[in-house]
Scaffold this motif. Structure first.
Motif, short mmCIF file in Angstrom:
data_model
loop_
_atom_site.label_atom_id
_atom_site.label_comp_id
_atom_site.label_asym_id
_atom_site.label_seq_id
_atom_site.Cartn_x
_atom_site.Cartn_y
_atom_site.Cartn_z
N GLU A 165 0.83 -1.20 0.00
CA GLU A 165 0.00 0.00 0.00
C GLU A 165 0.87 1.26 0.00
O GLU A 165 0.56 2.24 -0.67
CB GLU A 165 -0.93 -0.01 1.21
CG GLU A 165 -1.81 1.24 1.33
CD GLU A 165 -2.63 1.52 0.09
OE1 GLU A 165 -2.88 2.72 -0.18
OE2 GLU A 165 -3.03 0.57 -0.61
N SER A 190 0.82 3.98 -2.89
CA SER A 190 0.56 5.38 -2.56
C SER A 190 1.63 6.28 -3.17
O SER A 190 1.32 7.33 -3.74
CB SER A 190 0.52 5.55 -1.04
OG SER A 190 0.40 6.92 -0.70
N ARG A 226 1.05 6.66 -6.85
CA ARG A 226 -0.08 7.55 -7.14
C ARG A 226 0.31 9.02 -6.95
O ARG A 226 -0.08 9.88 -7.75
CB ARG A 226 -1.27 7.20 -6.24
CG ARG A 226 -1.97 5.91 -6.60
CD ARG A 226 -3.30 5.77 -5.87
NE ARG A 226 -3.11 5.61 -4.43
CZ ARG A 226 -2.97 4.43 -3.82
NH1 ARG A 226 -2.95 3.32 -4.52
NH2 ARG A 226 -2.83 4.36 -2.51
N ASP A 233 -2.48 11.11 -0.16
CA ASP A 233 -2.74 10.04 -1.11
C ASP A 233 -4.17 10.12 -1.64
O ASP A 233 -4.42 9.84 -2.82
CB ASP A 233 -2.51 8.67 -0.44
CG ASP A 233 -2.80 7.52 -1.37
OD1 ASP A 233 -2.17 7.46 -2.45
OD2 ASP A 233 -3.65 6.69 -1.05
N GLU A 234 -5.10 10.54 -0.80
CA GLU A 234 -6.50 10.66 -1.24
C GLU A 234 -6.63 11.78 -2.27
O GLU A 234 -7.35 11.65 -3.27
CB GLU A 234 -7.39 10.95 -0.02
CG GLU A 234 -8.87 11.00 -0.34
CD GLU A 234 -9.71 11.21 0.90
OE1 GLU A 234 -10.72 11.95 0.82
OE2 GLU A 234 -9.37 10.63 1.96
N THR A 250 -5.09 10.57 -5.56
CA THR A 250 -6.00 9.66 -6.26
C THR A 250 -7.10 10.42 -6.96
O THR A 250 -7.47 10.11 -8.11
CB THR A 250 -6.60 8.65 -5.26
OG1 THR A 250 -5.55 7.91 -4.64
CG2 THR A 250 -7.55 7.68 -5.96
#
Length: 255
Positions: free
Chosen positions: A189, A193, A196, A231-232, A235
């Motif tokens: 993950e 991350s 991304r 990271d959000e 994305t």
């Protein structure tokens, strides 16, 4: 039980005890299967494992044969019994005649309950790994224990201890397996991350006509000001769900 069939049964039990390296592992079902092997190997009335952690009982795994009896005789041991004694000493509790133990007030609650079930004798072996106690295996037999130890008693204890040792190894291996799976998932993950974020930086840099460092500063500032994980935000930028224009209007300033 015939000698060769006992060896075959023990071999099957040890193979099953080692088979714990999979995600859908169920501790109670695993201990139940090993208890069933124990009952068959020793021609016992019932058997069960008690797992203890931090001084507290965390789970039971009892044989399919006379399951309610086995569970009841494990649960009643909160004030004392062969499991707790074996767990505390780290040593086996050799076969004990229930009536004699009851008459001498050894494990009063346990022996009273065992007499109701017409259990003649019991013994227990510790479940331990690298010196660390994990619990105990308790075996319940219909006939009373002999006044003096017999070779059969030693064989029964050895077989039970072999199963308990195999179970302890299987449980320890599954715990390590689970820890590695968790760590691998976390590392994967983290890597995903990072990928991304790098992709979002490239998209922002291209659309804003800036360098990658400036794009990252804008990405991080937006995440902080909106109290979102970076990271959000990355994305959302990649999928186009984040308002790129709003992110592009962020004024330069301290990162």
């Amino acid at each position: 039980m015939h000698h060769s069939s006992r060896e075959g049964r023990l071999g099957a039990a040890l193979v099953e005890a080692a088979d714990t390296l999979f995600e859908a592992f169920d501790t109670v079902a695993y201990l139940r299967r090993l208890s069933d092997h124990c009952v068959a190997l020793l021609d016992a009335s019932a058997a069960g494992f008690m797992l203890i952690e931090g001084g507290e009982t965390v789970s039971f795994g009892v044989s399919s044969r006379r399951q309610e009896l086995a569970l009841d005789l494990l649960e009643v041991q909160h004030h004392g019994g062969p499991c707790l004694e074996s767990y505390g000493s780290g040593e086996p509790v050799p076969p004990v005649a229930i009536r004699a133990a009851h008459a001498s007030s050894r494990w009063p609650d346990f022996t009273e309950r065992a007499l109701r079930y017409d259990i003649g004798s019991t013994f227990a072996v510790p479940l331990r790994r690298n010196g660390t106690p994990l619990g105990a295996l308790n075996v319940f037999a219909p006939e009373p224990a002999r006044p003096s130890p017999a070779p059969e008693d030693g064989t029964a204890l050895l077989l039970a201890q072999t199963l308990a040792d195999a179970a302890a190894l299987g449980l320890a291996n599954h715990r390590v397996f689970t820890q590695y799976r968790t760590l691998t998932s976390q590392l994967q993950e983290a890597l995903s991350s990072r990928v991304r974020i790098e992709q979002a930086k490239g998209m922002l840099a291209e659309r804003r006509g800036t360098g990658m460092d400036e794009a990252f500063i804008a990405l991080r500032r937006f995440a902080r000001s909106h109290r979102l994980p970076i990271d959000e935000v990355a994305t959302a930028v990649i999928t186009g769900s984040q308002d790129i224009a709003e992110l592009g209007r962020e004024h330069p300033g301290p990162a």
